[in-house]
Design an enzyme around this catalytic site. Structure first.
Site, PDB file in Angstrom:
ATOM      1  N   LYS A  33       4.958   1.392   8.805  1.00  0.00           N
ATOM      2  CA  LYS A  33       3.392   2.368   9.084  1.00  0.00           C
ATOM      3  C   LYS A  33       2.515   1.559   9.929  1.00  0.00           C
ATOM      4  CE  LYS A  33       3.027   7.035   8.175  1.00  0.00           C
ATOM      5  NZ  LYS A  33       3.031   8.040   7.234  1.00  0.00           N
ATOM      6  N   SER A  89      -7.233   4.242   5.105  1.00  0.00           N
ATOM      7  CA  SER A  89      -7.480   3.342   3.632  1.00  0.00           C
ATOM      8  C   SER A  89      -7.643   2.353   2.443  1.00  0.00           C
ATOM      9  CB  SER A  89      -5.969   4.117   3.112  1.00  0.00           C
ATOM     10  OG  SER A  89      -5.719   5.630   2.351  1.00  0.00           O
ATOM     11  N   ASN A 141      -4.911  20.089   5.234  1.00  0.00           N
ATOM     12  CA  ASN A 141      -5.830  18.599   5.346  1.00  0.00           C
ATOM     13  C   ASN A 141      -4.822  18.179   7.232  1.00  0.00           C
ATOM     14  OD1 ASN A 141      -5.588  15.431   5.567  1.00  0.00           O
ATOM     15  ND2 ASN A 141      -7.389  16.185   4.496  1.00  0.00           N
ATOM     16  N   LYS A 196       0.942  -1.329  -0.155  1.00  0.00           N
ATOM     17  CA  LYS A 196      -0.204   0.087  -0.089  1.00  0.00           C
ATOM     18  C   LYS A 196       0.950   1.013   0.066  1.00  0.00           C
ATOM     19  CE  LYS A 196      -4.200   1.911   0.499  1.00  0.00           C
ATOM     20  NZ  LYS A 196      -3.909   2.581  -0.607  1.00  0.00           N
ATOM     21  N   THR A 249      -6.978  11.454   9.354  1.00  0.00           N
ATOM     22  CA  THR A 249      -5.645  11.564  10.064  1.00  0.00           C
ATOM     23  C   THR A 249      -4.948  12.388  11.015  1.00  0.00           C
ATOM     24  OG1 THR A 249      -4.139  10.817   7.350  1.00  0.00           O
ATOM     25  CG2 THR A 249      -3.197  12.285   9.053  1.00  0.00           C
ATOM     26  N   LYS A 281       6.227   3.373  -2.630  1.00  0.00           N
ATOM     27  CA  LYS A 281       5.348   4.416  -2.953  1.00  0.00           C
ATOM     28  C   LYS A 281       5.549   4.348  -4.764  1.00  0.00           C
ATOM     29  CE  LYS A 281       4.320   7.761  -0.411  1.00  0.00           C
ATOM     30  NZ  LYS A 281       3.935   7.818   1.214  1.00  0.00           N
TER      31      LYS A 281
HETATM   32  P1  NAD Z   1      -0.946  19.777   2.328  1.00  0.00           P
HETATM   33  O1  NAD Z   1      -0.512  19.846   1.246  1.00  0.00           O
HETATM   34  O2  NAD Z   1      -2.245  19.581   2.639  1.00  0.00           O
HETATM   35  O3  NAD Z   1      -0.925  20.812   3.601  1.00  0.00           O
HETATM   36  C1  NAD Z   1       0.909  21.452   4.262  1.00  0.00           C
HETATM   37  C2  NAD Z   1       0.766  22.657   5.127  1.00  0.00           C
HETATM   38  O4  NAD Z   1       1.910  23.641   5.114  1.00  0.00           O
HETATM   39  C3  NAD Z   1       0.355  24.109   3.248  1.00  0.00           C
HETATM   40  O5  NAD Z   1      -0.362  24.605   4.861  1.00  0.00           O
HETATM   41  C4  NAD Z   1       1.135  24.122   3.491  1.00  0.00           C
HETATM   42  O6  NAD Z   1       0.853  25.725   3.552  1.00  0.00           O
HETATM   43  C5  NAD Z   1       2.266  24.364   4.813  1.00  0.00           C
HETATM   44  N1  NAD Z   1       3.457  24.176   4.548  1.00  0.00           N
HETATM   45  C6  NAD Z   1       4.385  24.091   3.221  1.00  0.00           C
HETATM   46  N2  NAD Z   1       5.716  24.501   3.610  1.00  0.00           N
HETATM   47  C7  NAD Z   1       5.920  24.298   4.942  1.00  0.00           C
HETATM   48  C8  NAD Z   1       6.471  25.666   5.732  1.00  0.00           C
HETATM   49  N3  NAD Z   1       7.785  24.852   5.397  1.00  0.00           N
HETATM   50  N4  NAD Z   1       6.577  25.773   7.391  1.00  0.00           N
HETATM   51  C9  NAD Z   1       4.815  25.755   7.335  1.00  0.00           C
HETATM   52  N5  NAD Z   1       3.843  25.207   6.845  1.00  0.00           N
HETATM   53  C10 NAD Z   1       4.655  25.625   5.501  1.00  0.00           C
HETATM   54  O7  NAD Z   1      -0.486  18.387   3.126  1.00  0.00           O
HETATM   55  P2  NAD Z   1      -0.846  17.561   3.885  1.00  0.00           P
HETATM   56  O8  NAD Z   1      -1.680  16.483   3.576  1.00  0.00           O
HETATM   57  O9  NAD Z   1      -1.695  17.998   5.316  1.00  0.00           O
HETATM   58  O10 NAD Z   1       0.230  16.616   4.670  1.00  0.00           O
HETATM   59  C11 NAD Z   1       1.359  17.416   5.860  1.00  0.00           C
HETATM   60  C12 NAD Z   1       1.774  16.207   6.089  1.00  0.00           C
HETATM   61  O11 NAD Z   1       1.465  15.062   6.541  1.00  0.00           O
HETATM   62  C13 NAD Z   1       3.560  15.659   5.112  1.00  0.00           C
HETATM   63  O12 NAD Z   1       4.351  15.474   5.779  1.00  0.00           O
HETATM   64  C14 NAD Z   1       2.160  14.028   4.907  1.00  0.00           C
HETATM   65  O13 NAD Z   1       3.100  13.503   4.608  1.00  0.00           O
HETATM   66  C15 NAD Z   1       1.409  13.865   5.915  1.00  0.00           C
HETATM   67  N6  NAD Z   1       0.921  13.519   5.906  1.00  0.00           N
HETATM   68  C16 NAD Z   1      -0.503  13.165   5.582  1.00  0.00           C
HETATM   69  C17 NAD Z   1      -1.788  12.844   5.186  1.00  0.00           C
HETATM   70  C18 NAD Z   1      -3.123  12.742   4.958  1.00  0.00           C
HETATM   71  O14 NAD Z   1      -3.765  11.646   4.669  1.00  0.00           O
HETATM   72  N7  NAD Z   1      -3.009  14.485   4.481  1.00  0.00           N
HETATM   73  C19 NAD Z   1      -1.299  11.143   6.117  1.00  0.00           C
HETATM   74  C20 NAD Z   1       0.236  10.966   6.937  1.00  0.00           C
HETATM   75  C21 NAD Z   1       0.352  11.455   6.370  1.00  0.00           C
END
Ligand code: NAD
Length: 445
Positions: free
Chosen positions: A112, A379, A239, A88, A208, A124
Site C-alpha cells: 500500500k 498518517s 469511519n 508503518k 480514508t 503491523k
Molecule cells: P469501523 O469499525 O469504523 O466501521 C465498521 C463498520 O462496518 C461499522 O458500521 C459496522 O457496523 C460495520 N460492519 C461490521 N461488520 C459488518 C458486516 N458483516 N456487514 C456490514 N457491516 C458491517 O471501521 P472503519 O475504520 O470504517 O474500517 C472499515 C474497513 O476499512 C476495514 O476493512 C478497515 O481495515 C479498512 N480501512 C480503514 C481505514 C481507516 O482509516 N479507518 C484505512 C484503510 C482501510
C-alpha cells in the site's frame, strides 16, 4: 458521530471466524505475491527476500489487573519490509489475533505504501486481548507494556505504529508517552493517529473515506460519467463509510443504501431510501462504533433490508467499507447488472474468485491497496509534521492527499493499459516492482 474504538466485538469475531475457516491470510498474501513476482520475472533471491517479513517480535506483556492479580498477554510486531523507508502499520487488539493475520497485514502495508509512492515500508502489530472486557486502566497498562517490550526496535525513523482494529487515539497517546519516557525526549513522529490536540494531523479522520471518493471521481471521469448522474450503495457505516458518503454527496452523487452490524441480533442489516440517505439524520442515530439504531431508522422512514442486500441494489457504484471476504464466488453473481464500479474502501473485501466474476462481468474495480490508501498517506503526513514539530492547515493536508491519490490512480491506470492487466494486478505490479528495486539497489538480494 465518527467511530472511536474500531469494530464491534461481534462483527470482528464473526469475520475472523469466517476467514480462519476459509483461509489463512498470510498464505493468501504470499500466493498473491508469488503470482505478481512471476509476472515481473523476479529472481529467486528477491522472491525469497520479499515473501517473508524481515523481522518479527513475539513477546509477553505482564499486566497487574484491577482485582490485584497478574495476567500475561501476548504481543507481536511484524516488520515486513523497510527497503523504501521506516516501517508503518497499525496495532490491533483482538481476542482471536493470530501471527499469520499480522504477517499478511504487514505485507499488504508494504504494497500500500509503495503504490501511493510514500517513502515507508510495511509493518503491523497486535495484542491478543479483548478491550471490551478490560478497564481503561488495564488498557493503559497494555499499551505501555507493548511499547516497553518493543521500544528499542520501533521509533520515528525505524517503525511507526498507528491505531487499527479496536485501538484508538487515546491508546496511541499512552504509547507515545511511554516511548518518550523510555527515550528521555519528545518524539511526536513516533506514532500516528494521535488526538489532534496532542500532535495528530488535521484531516486524518476524513482521509480514508474522502480519498475513496477521490479515486471514484477519477474512475468516473475515465468512464465519462458525471458523479451527479450516479448512485451508490455502501456496506458499513463506520469511519470509512461515513466520510465516503459525505464527500460523494458533496460532489453530487446519491447513496441509496448503507448497512451496519447489529450486535443485538448478531447479524447485519441494510437501510435504504431510494431518494437518498440523509447523512445527518442517520449519523444522529449511529453509535461511535458505526452501529445504526435499526428501530429509529425505521421510524425515520428508511426501509430495512437483509444485510446482503447492499450489493443487490440498482446502483452504479458499490463501496464495500466494512469487513473482508464480502464479494465472493457466491455473492458476486447477485450484483445488480447496472453496477459499473466497485471501490474497495475496506481491506480485502473481494476474494480471488469474486475478482474473476467482476472481471468477466466487465465491472471496473479500484483495488483496496489504492482505494483506501488515503489513510496511510495522511498518517505519513502526520509523521512528517511530528518530526518537524510543525503542523499544517487542514486544507494543505487534504490538497496534498488529493494530489498523491491522483498520481497513484493514474500510475496504476497506466500499468493497466500498458500491460493489459486488471486494476488489482496493476496496483500490485507497480508496488512489488518498486519494493523489489529498492531491495536490489540496496544490495539486499
Ligand atoms: P469501523 O469499525 O469504523 O466501521 C465498521 C463498520 O462496518 C461499522 O458500521 C459496522 O457496523 C460495520 N460492519 C461490521 N461488520 C459488518 C458486516 N458483516 N456487514 C456490514 N457491516 C458491517 O471501521 P472503519 O475504520 O470504517 O474500517 C472499515 C474497513 O476499512 C476495514 O476493512 C478497515 O481495515 C479498512 N480501512 C480503514 C481505514 C481507516 O482509516 N479507518 C484505512 C484503510 C482501510
Amino acid at each position: 458521530m465518527m467511530t472511536v474504538r474500531k469494530a464491534t466485538k461481534a462483527a470482528r469475531s464473526k469475520s475472523t471466524a469466517v476467514s480462519e475457516k476459509a483461509y489463512n491470510p498470510f498464505e493468501i498474501a504470499q500466493q498473491q505475491f508469488n503470482r505478481i513476482a512471476e509476472l515481473l520475472g523476479l529472481d529467486e533471491p528477491t522472491r525469497d527476500f520479499m515473501r517473508n517479513p524481515v523481522r518479527e517480535y513475539h513477546f509477553n506483556i505482564p499486566v497487574r489487573m484491577d482485582h490485584g492479580g497478574m495476567r500475561i498477554f501476548r504481543g507481536f510486531r511484524v516488520q515486513h519490509n523497510d527497503a523504501r523507508g521506516p516501517c508503518k502499520g497499525g496495532v490491533r487488539f483482538h481476542p482471536l489475533e493470530t501471527i499469520d493475520t499480522i504477517r499478511a497485514l504487514a505485507m499488504w502495508m508494504t504494497w500500500k505504501c509503495a503504490v501511493v509512492d510514500i517513502p515507508l515500508g510495511g509493518s503491523k502489530g497486535g495484542i491478543i486481548c479483548d478491550p471490551h472486557n478490560l478497564s481503561a486502566h488495564e488498557i493503559e497498562q497494555l499499551c505501555r507494556g507493548w511499547v516497553r517490550q518493543i521500544s528499542r526496535d520501533v521509533g520515528p525513523f525505524m517503525d511507526v505504529p498507528a491505531p487499527d482494529v479496536m485501538t484508538n487515539a487515546q491508546d496511541m497517546l499512552w504509547m507515545l508517552d511511554e516511548f518518550e519516557k523510555i527515550h528521555g525526549a519528545k518524539y511526536p513522529g513516533f506514532i500516528t493517529g494521535k488526538p489532534v490536540s496532542v500532535g495528530g494531523s488535521l484531516g486524518r479522520k476524513e482521509a480514508t473515506g474522502y480519498m475513496v471518493i477521490h479515486t471514484v471521481r477519477e474512475a468516473l471521469n475515465e468512464m465519462n460519467l458525471k458523479p451527479e448522474n450516479t448512485t451508490a450503495s455502501i456496506q458499513g457505516f463506520g469511519n470509512v463509510a461515513q466520510y465516503s458518503l459525505d464527500l460523494y454527496h458533496k460532489i453530487g452523487g446519491t447513496v441509496i443504501s448503507i448497512s451496519s452490524w447489529d450486535p443485538a441480533d448478531n447479524k447485519t442489516f441494510c437501510c435504504r431510501k431510494k431518494t437518498g440517505i440523509i447523512f445527518d439524520e442517520i449519523n444522529s442515530i449511529t453509535d461511535p462504533w458505526g452501529t445504526i439504531n435499526r428501530r429509529k431508522a425505521q421510524d425515520l422512514g428508511y426501509e430495512i433490508l437483509p444485510g446482503e442486500a447492499w450489493l443487490e441494489q440498482d446502483v452504479d457504484i458499490l463501496i464495500p467499507a466494512a469487513v473482508e471476504n464480502q464479494i465472493t464466488a457466491e455473492t458476486a453473481p447477485k450484483i445488480n447488472p447496472r453496477v459499473k464500479l466497485v471501490a474497495e474502501g475496506a481491506n480485502g473485501p473481494t476474494t480471488p474468485e469474486g475478482d474473476l466474476i467482476l472481471d468477466q462481468r466487465g465491472i471496473s474495480l479500484i483495488p483496496d491497496i489504492l482505494c483506501n490508501a488515503g489513510g496511510v498517506t495522511c498518517s505519513y503526513f502526520e509523521q512528517v509534521q511530528g518530526n518537524m514539530n510543525y503542523y499544517w492547515e487542514e486544507k494543505e493536508v487534504l490538497d496534498k492527499l488529493s494530489s498523491k491519490m491522483s498520481s497513484a490512480f493514474y500510475a496504476v491506470r497506466e500499468v493497466s493499459k500498458r500491460r493489459k492487466l486488471p486494476m488489482r494486478d496493476s496496483a500490485y505490479v507497480l508496488a512489488v516492482d518498486r519494493v523489489a528495486r529498492a531491495c536490489k539497489d540496496r544490495g539486499w538480494c
